[in-house]
Design a protein around this motif. Structure first.
Motif, PDB file in Angstrom:
ATOM      1  N   ALA A 117       0.831  -1.210   0.000  1.00 58.17           N
ATOM      2  CA  ALA A 117       0.000   0.000   0.000  1.00 58.17           C
ATOM      3  C   ALA A 117       0.865   1.260   0.000  1.00 58.17           C
ATOM      4  O   ALA A 117       0.545   2.246  -0.689  1.00 58.17           O
ATOM      5  CB  ALA A 117      -0.925  -0.008   1.216  1.00 58.17           C
ATOM      6  N   GLU A 118       1.974   1.222   0.726  1.00 60.72           N
ATOM      7  CA  GLU A 118       2.867   2.392   0.766  1.00 60.72           C
ATOM      8  C   GLU A 118       3.526   2.620  -0.600  1.00 60.72           C
ATOM      9  O   GLU A 118       3.596   3.758  -1.085  1.00 60.72           O
ATOM     10  CB  GLU A 118       3.948   2.180   1.821  1.00 60.72           C
ATOM     11  N   LEU A 162      -6.327  -5.866   1.446  1.00 62.60           N
ATOM     12  CA  LEU A 162      -5.489  -4.911   0.722  1.00 62.60           C
ATOM     13  C   LEU A 162      -6.342  -3.875   0.005  1.00 62.60           C
ATOM     14  O   LEU A 162      -6.094  -2.665   0.106  1.00 62.60           O
ATOM     15  CB  LEU A 162      -4.606  -5.644  -0.283  1.00 62.60           C
ATOM     16  N   PHE A 163      -7.370  -4.318  -0.725  1.00 66.60           N
ATOM     17  CA  PHE A 163      -8.228  -3.378  -1.452  1.00 66.60           C
ATOM     18  C   PHE A 163      -8.935  -2.426  -0.498  1.00 66.60           C
ATOM     19  O   PHE A 163      -9.059  -1.222  -0.774  1.00 66.60           O
ATOM     20  CB  PHE A 163      -9.239  -4.127  -2.306  1.00 66.60           C
ATOM     21  N   ALA A 164      -9.405  -2.957   0.628  1.00 66.39           N
ATOM     22  CA  ALA A 164     -10.087  -2.113   1.607  1.00 66.39           C
ATOM     23  C   ALA A 164      -9.116  -1.095   2.204  1.00 66.39           C
ATOM     24  O   ALA A 164      -9.491   0.062   2.451  1.00 66.39           O
ATOM     25  CB  ALA A 164     -10.705  -2.976   2.702  1.00 66.39           C
ATOM     26  N   PHE A 171      -7.790   1.668  -8.082  1.00 68.29           N
ATOM     27  CA  PHE A 171      -7.112   0.396  -7.801  1.00 68.29           C
ATOM     28  C   PHE A 171      -8.149  -0.702  -7.691  1.00 68.29           C
ATOM     29  O   PHE A 171      -9.121  -0.576  -6.933  1.00 68.29           O
ATOM     30  CB  PHE A 171      -6.322   0.500  -6.493  1.00 68.29           C
ATOM     31  N   GLY A 172      -7.974  -1.773  -8.471  1.00 70.66           N
ATOM     32  CA  GLY A 172      -8.940  -2.861  -8.450  1.00 70.66           C
ATOM     33  C   GLY A 172      -8.292  -4.185  -8.793  1.00 70.66           C
ATOM     34  O   GLY A 172      -7.066  -4.308  -8.876  1.00 70.66           O
ATOM     35  N   LEU A 173      -9.132  -5.178  -9.006  1.00 71.60           N
ATOM     36  CA  LEU A 173      -8.680  -6.547  -9.225  1.00 71.60           C
ATOM     37  C   LEU A 173      -8.803  -6.944 -10.691  1.00 71.60           C
ATOM     38  O   LEU A 173      -9.826  -6.694 -11.328  1.00 71.60           O
ATOM     39  CB  LEU A 173      -9.542  -7.507  -8.386  1.00 71.60           C
ATOM     40  N   PRO A 197     -16.695  -6.669  -5.297  1.00 73.80           N
ATOM     41  CA  PRO A 197     -16.739  -5.191  -5.305  1.00 73.80           C
ATOM     42  C   PRO A 197     -15.519  -4.531  -5.944  1.00 73.80           C
ATOM     43  O   PRO A 197     -15.591  -3.359  -6.329  1.00 73.80           O
ATOM     44  CB  PRO A 197     -16.823  -4.836  -3.816  1.00 73.80           C
ATOM     45  N   TRP A 198     -14.414  -5.280  -6.084  1.00 73.86           N
ATOM     46  CA  TRP A 198     -13.181  -4.674  -6.588  1.00 73.86           C
ATOM     47  C   TRP A 198     -12.802  -5.156  -7.991  1.00 73.86           C
ATOM     48  O   TRP A 198     -11.751  -4.763  -8.498  1.00 73.86           O
ATOM     49  CB  TRP A 198     -12.034  -4.952  -5.612  1.00 73.86           C
TER      50      TRP A 198
END
Length: 291
Positions: A117-118, A162-164, A171-173, A197-198
Motif C-alpha cells: 500500500a505504501e 489490501l483493497f479495503a 485500484f482494483g482486481l 466489489p473490486w
C-alpha cells in the motif's frame, strides 16, 4: 462499450514477435481489442510503430499489462515501469494497467499489505491524474519463484484486506479465475463472492488438475505446492464459467473479458477462435445485457 466485450492478450508472444500474431489472434476471436504487454509487444518494432500497426488493424488497447510488482525484490523496477504503463494507457485510451503483487522469502500478509500500500500510493496519484485504473492480477506460484506462498494475491481474504486498506477507485482486481484454482481456491464459490466489489478487469482461460505424468500436446503445465495443473480448451477444464459470467453480469460488471489460452503457438489461432465462440455462447445465456 456494451456488456462484457472480449479481448485477447499479448502475453502469448515473445519480445521478437511484434504484434503480427496478436493481430491474427484478435482476428480469430473476432474482437477489436487487445491486452498490450509492455514493453514486450513493442520490443521488435518500437512503441510508436507498434501502436500504428494496431491502429491500422482497427484494434484498441483494452489494458496495458506489465511484468511489474511492488513487493519484494522487484519493487524498485516495478514503480517506474508502472508509471510508464499508466502514461501509455492514457495515450491509447486503454484506461487499465495490469500489475502483480510480488513475493518474499517468508509469508507475512500484514507486513506485505502495508508495504504494498505504501509503494502503491504515488503510483495511484499518477493513475488518478490520468484517469487510469491499476488492476492487480491474482497469482499462484506459477514459476517456482514463491515457495513460501508469500504473495497476498493468492488469498482472497488478504486480497480483500489490501483493497479495503488502499480504498481507491483507481485500484482494483484483475480477476483470474484459473489462477485462483491453481492456488487451491474455489474461484466461483470463495474468491469471486468476496472480491466482486473490486473486480475491474478479468482474464479468461481454463485449467484442470493434472492426473497424467505429462501435459496433453499443445498445453501448458503449471505446478503450485506440488499440485500440477494443465491449461485446457475453454469450457473443458474445471472452471465454472457460466456461474462466473452470471455473477459478474448480475453485479453490473461491463469490463473486458480477455482471453489468454496459454497453449502452443501451433494451435493458438484455432483455440482462440474456439474460446471466443464458447465465451459468446456463455454470455448469450448467462449475461443479461447480451440477451
Amino acid at each position: 462499450m456494451r456488456g462484457m466485450p472480449i479481448a485477447v492478450s499479448g502475453t502469448e508472444f515473445t519480445e521478437t514477435d511484434g504484434v503480427d500474431g496478436l493481430i491474427e489472434m484478435a482476428g480469430a476471436a473476432r474482437c477489436d481489442a487487445v491486452e498490450f504487454w509492455y514493453p514486450k509487444n513493442a520490443e521488435r518494432d518500437g512503441l510508436d510503430a507498434t501502436l500504428r500497426e494496431l491502429d491500422r488493424a482497427g484494434l484498441r488497447v483494452a489494458c496495458v499489462s506489465t511484468p511489474s510488482q511492488l513487493y519484494g525484490s522487484g519493487a524498485a523496477d516495478g514503480v517506474p515501469l508502472l508509471h510508464e504503463a499508466i502514461t501509455l494507457a492514457a495515450r491509447t485510451g486503454g484506461n487499465r494497467v495490469n500489475t502483480y503483487f510480488g513475493h518474499a522469502p517468508v509469508a507475512d500478509d500484514q507486513s506485505a499489505i502495508a508495504a504494498y500500500a505504501e509503494a502503491l500510493a504515488p503510483v495511484l496519484d499518477h493513475a488518478a491524474a490520468e484517469e487510469v485504473v491499476v488492476v492487480l492480477e491474482n497469482e499462484f506460484d506459477a514459476f517456482g519463484w514463491d515457495p513460501a506462498a508469500s504473495d497476498v494475491s493468492r488469498r482472497p481474504v488478504a486480497l480483500a484486506e489490501l483493497f479495503a486498506r488502499v480504498g481507491s477507485p483507481w485500484f482494483g482486481l484483475n480477476f483470474d479465475a484459473a489462477n485462483f484454482l491453481c492456488a487451491a481456491v474455489s474461484p466461483a464459490g470463495e474468491a469471486l463472492p468476496l472480491l466482486l466489489p473490486w473486480v475491474r478487469y478479468a482474464h479468461v482461460k481454463d485449467v484442470r488438475r493434472a492426473p497424467a505424468a505429462t501435459p496433453p500436446d499443445g498445453w501448458t503445465r503449471y505446478t503450485d505446492d506440488d499440485r500440477a495443473y494443465d491449461t485446457a480448451p475453454l469450457g473443458t477444464g474445471e472452471l465454472d464459467w457460466p456461474t462466473i459470467i452470471e455473477t459478474l453480469a448480475t453485479a453490473g460488471y461491463d469490463g473486458y473479458l480477455t482471453l489468454e489460452p496459454h497453449c502452443a503457438r501451433s494451435i493458438l489461432r484455432s483455440e482462440t477462435a474456439r474460446a471466443a465462440d464458447y465465451l459468446r455462447d456463455v454470455l448469450s445465456i448467462h449475461a443479461p445485457s447480451h440477451r
